[in-house]
Design an enzyme around this catalytic site. Structure first.
Site, PDB file in Angstrom:
ATOM      1  N   ASP A 293      31.177  51.661  22.184  1.00  0.00           N
ATOM      2  CA  ASP A 293      30.700  51.171  20.895  1.00  0.00           C
ATOM      3  C   ASP A 293      31.761  51.227  19.806  1.00  0.00           C
ATOM      4  O   ASP A 293      31.705  50.475  18.847  1.00  0.00           O
ATOM      5  CB  ASP A 293      29.463  51.968  20.439  1.00  0.00           C
TER       6      ASP A 293
ATOM      7  N   ASP B 140      29.473  55.598  27.938  1.00  0.00           N
ATOM      8  CA  ASP B 140      29.485  56.481  26.783  1.00  0.00           C
ATOM      9  C   ASP B 140      28.188  57.276  26.777  1.00  0.00           C
ATOM     10  O   ASP B 140      27.191  56.871  27.386  1.00  0.00           O
ATOM     11  CB  ASP B 140      29.603  55.629  25.506  1.00  0.00           C
TER      12      ASP B 140
ATOM     13  N   ASP C 228      37.072  52.243  22.142  1.00  0.00           N
ATOM     14  CA  ASP C 228      36.661  51.818  23.481  1.00  0.00           C
ATOM     15  C   ASP C 228      37.192  50.427  23.846  1.00  0.00           C
ATOM     16  O   ASP C 228      37.164  50.046  25.020  1.00  0.00           O
ATOM     17  CB  ASP C 228      35.133  51.792  23.589  1.00  0.00           C
TER      18      ASP C 228
END
Length: 762
Positions: A649, A345, A653
């Site tokens: 996070d 990310d 995800d």
């Protein structure tokens, strides 16, 4: 927006309330019609009927295997089958001591695995905690507080700042509405919402007419009609994806399983050969032959290997914890050591998640701003030299106007600087402190708050020595429409050069920076109110600020280390492709002067899995992605034999983290669902910690291989002794109990020294 309801609500037609297809692409009236509802909401009786039809607004609890079934699953190994068969044969022969010892070894190995296995299914519980407990719904024409579980498609619901959205809603009214959707989209900035429909192919982060269950209202108010509840919501769909994802075995587990099958076939073949030789040539009694075959099998099976691997991994867990990588599952330690690709990310992991002003462009000059994050450390420079506000009136005008028309401030908290307010405004406040602009003596007389419809904020300020002034800060295009002049070099207004500013804004945007503009005009000394008409024209354009979430300096070095170690790093983010590619260049994910291979969520949607498979290894940046896209990317990489680590996070995800070989969650800003789905949790949300954890994982993986190489000759020697004894008709030199003692006590304890070996030099 009024909160009082009419005396008589608009009747909602009875009948089923099917979800409207793609409600974000339809006008509110069409969605209400498709849901057989109205802006007056549902009647109580109709809501109860729909509740019975659709079920409560909660996520279903999927069936889980019992503890006994999970325990028995740890006996599902061919080497364990050989030990159990040996124990059964010993029981038939009446050798109860041998039977007990062999069975105990098999049970202990299974118990160790059962106790150490990860509880990834808790991710589903983590998602359920994100759901709202109650909601404001319009029932029988009146606003009522109802249990969120009682909401049904067609209900009209009201939300305001601080509320958790209780179900998926299609907006029918919105006032300055902004929603924190990072858990679903990965966007670090609150998304502005409005009533207007968007395109039918809009990605999750671009559906500005929808509110999704579990997200949080940051600013403003809104009214929407429920389009989906429970398992039908976006968050419910993600939950079902987690439940359906198959988690892959780790590379070491696959290698050990392959080794076990090969070894078992060899053991069975050699045991059969021994039985034939012992019976035909040496005429051994059957019980003696069976004991010899059992002894050979017990000698050849490396019983101490599971315990050795477990202890080595446990020691690795302690080492990784010192490096801010908390391991939830032992097997993740060695999987990290085999990683060939890291999908990361962007926000907060590769970047600081702190908006920073990097450049200031006035009609006179372009200034650079030093420093990272909200800490007021750094200088404003022009051509590498410090630029003071006294020497540069154009810079003073822009910075002071932006600082005064701002509601955020940066404060020091325990040695760390943080923003109180919106992140973008925090970047402006930090800039003012770096430049030395003091607006403490400026008195605010009136204000027009920022609204997503207008995209600007305006203030009427009393400035000591300069009278009253109207100041406006917002989107550059909206301010250029309202400006007729720009501030010249001598401090006097000059005609606006719009073409120059549009080119400048495109240049800044091409660097991945968000742009914010400022303008002002004088006001009458007796002015005490501010209306939208007061900022519709006649403004003087002061300049543009370029703001970015800067890369972590340590992440740049960590990515370079990964590349040197043969590990590819790929950025998967919810941000726009321009921002993502610019940050990827700064981080070194792609060459600064090379072409960036990037794919957007829309492009991914149009590709088949085979088309993605052919391109996935060459693409380094994925932008505007959804949960399905992340799983597809991981699967495509794994189809090439890549061992993939995935960071995340948000709850969006969690499915990809479950599918990846190693799931890595953020410990600070990660949701509970993400942490429960992951094998590794980063205590500092820092990509550099992933790189250090991979380095530690490689050391541990290498040490486990050394231990296996040490154990195999020990087992091989014992089995060879028994084989030779049978072939030459000699008495058995070792009993099964003695063999188990050597394997479990002597060999394992000696090989444990290898667990402490430092990493080999490259």
């Amino acid at each position: 927006m009024t909160t009082s309801a009419p005396a008589t609500p608009s009747p909602a037609p009875a009948g089923p309330a099917p979800d409207a297809p793609r409600p974000y692409a339809e006008p509110p009236a069409a969605v209400l019609s498709a849901l057989r509802s109205s802006d007056g909401g549902l009647g109580t009786s109709e809501a109860e009927r729909r509740l019975a039809e659709h079920g409560p607004n909660r996520l279903p609890t999927p069936p889980r295997p019992s503890a006994l079934r999970r325990l028995l699953g740890h006996f599902d190994d061919i080497l364990i089958y050989i030990l159990l068969a040996s124990a059964v044969l010993k029981a038939i022969l009446g050798d109860w001591i041998d039977f007990t010892v062999i069975l105990a070894v098999a049970v202990i190995n299974a118990a160790v695995g059962f106790l150490q296995e990860g509880q990834a299914e808790r991710a589903l519980d983590g998602i359920r905690t994100m759901l709202s407990l109650d909601a404001q719904a319009r029932r029988d024409g009146e606003w009522q507080v109802v249990d969120a579980e009682s909401l049904v498609p067609g209900d009209v619901v009201r939300v305001r700042s601080g509320d958790r959205v209780p179900a998926d809603l299609r907006l029918i009214d919105a006032t300055n509405l902004q929603v924190e959707e990072a858990a679903l989209t990965g966007e670090s900035v609150a998304a502005s919402k409005h009533v207007d429909p968007v395109g039918p192919d809009a990605g999750l982060g671009d559906r500005t007419s929808m509110l999704y269950s579990g997200t949080i209202v940051a600013v403003g108010t809104g009214v929407g009609v429920v389009t989906a509840t429970g398992a039908g919501t976006e968050i419910g769909r993600i939950q079902s994806m987690i439940a359906e994802v198959d988690h892959l075995d780790t590379p070491l587990s696959r290698q050990l399983a392959k080794f076990g099958k090969t070894l078992s076939l060899g053991i069975l073949a050699m045991a059969a050969f021994m039985l034939v030789i012992g019976r035909v040539i040496h005429d051994f009694d059957l019980p003696d032959l069976v004991s010899a075959a059992i002894g050979f099998a017990v000698a050849a099976v490396p019983e101490g290997l599971p315990a050795l691997v477990t202890v080595t991994l446990a020691l690795g867990v302690q080492q990784m914890a010192r490096r801010n990588a908390i391991t939830r599952k032992l097997t993740a330690v060695e999987a990290l050591g085999s990683v060939t690709t890291i999908c990361s990310d962007k926000t907060g992991t590769l970047t600081k998640n702190e908006m920073t002003t990097r450049t200031v462009v006035t009609p006179v000059a372009t200034y650079a701003v030093e420093g990272l994050g909200y800490a007021p450390e750094g200088r404003v420079t022009l051509d590498g030299r410090p630029a003071s506000l006294d020497a540069h009136p154009d810079l003073r005008a822009l910075v002071t106007a932006a600082a005064a028309c701002n509601d955020a401030r940066v404060v020091q908290d325990g040695g760390q600087w943080r923003v109180v307010g919106q992140p973008t405004e925090g970047a402006v406040a930090a800039l003012a402190m770096k430049a030395g602009a003091d607006v403490g003596d400026v008195r605010r007389v009136a204000v027009l708050p920022f609204e997503s419809a207008t995209k600007y904020m305006a203030t009427l300020d009393e400035v000591p020595g300069a009278g009253r002034r109207v100041r406006v800060v917002g989107a550059p295009d909206r301010l250029l429409d309202r400006c007729t002049h720009q501030l010249g070099a001598g401090g006097a207004p000059e005609p606006l050069d719009r073409a120059r500013w549009e080119a400048e804004i495109d240049r800044i945007g091409g660097q991945g920076l968000r742009t914010l503009a400022a303008a002002e005009r004088p006001a009458a000394d007796d002015a005490d109110a501010l209306d939208p008409a007061d900022v519709e024209g006649g403004l003087t354009f002061l300049g543009v600020l370029g703001i970015v979430d800067p890369p972590r300096p340590e992440a740049v070095q960590a990515i370079a280390d990964c590349h040197r170690a043969g590990i590819r790093v790929k950025m998967i983010t919810g941000d726009h492709v321009g921002t993502a590619t610019a940050i990827a260049r700064e981080l070194g994910i792609v060459a600064a002067d090379g072409d960036v291979h990037a794919l957007t969520g829309t492009e991914l949607e149009a590709m088949t899995q085979e088309q993605l498979r052919t391109r996935v290894r060459e693409v380094d940046v994925y932008a505007r992605t959804s949960p399905e896209h992340k799983i597809r990317i991981v699967r495509a990489l794994q189809s090439h034999g890549e061992v993939v680590a995935m960071t995340g996070d948000g709850v969006n995800d969690a499915p990809a983290l479950t599918r990846a070989d190693v799931g890595v969650a953020m410990g600070i800003k990660g949701t509970e669902a993400t942490k429960e789905a992951a094998e590794i949790v980063l205590a500092d949300d820092n990509f550099a910690s992933i790189e250090r954890a991979v380095e530690e994982g490689r050391r541990i993986y290498d040490n486990i291989r050394k231990s296996v190489v040490f154990l195999l000759p020990t087992n091989g020697a014992q089995s060879l002794v028994i084989l030779v004894a049978v072939l030459f008709g000699l008495a058995l030199p070792l009993a099964p109990v003695q063999i188990l003692w050597v394997n479990l006590v002597t060999a394992v304890t000696l090989s444990l020294a290898l667990a402490y070996e430092p990493a080999e030099r490259a």
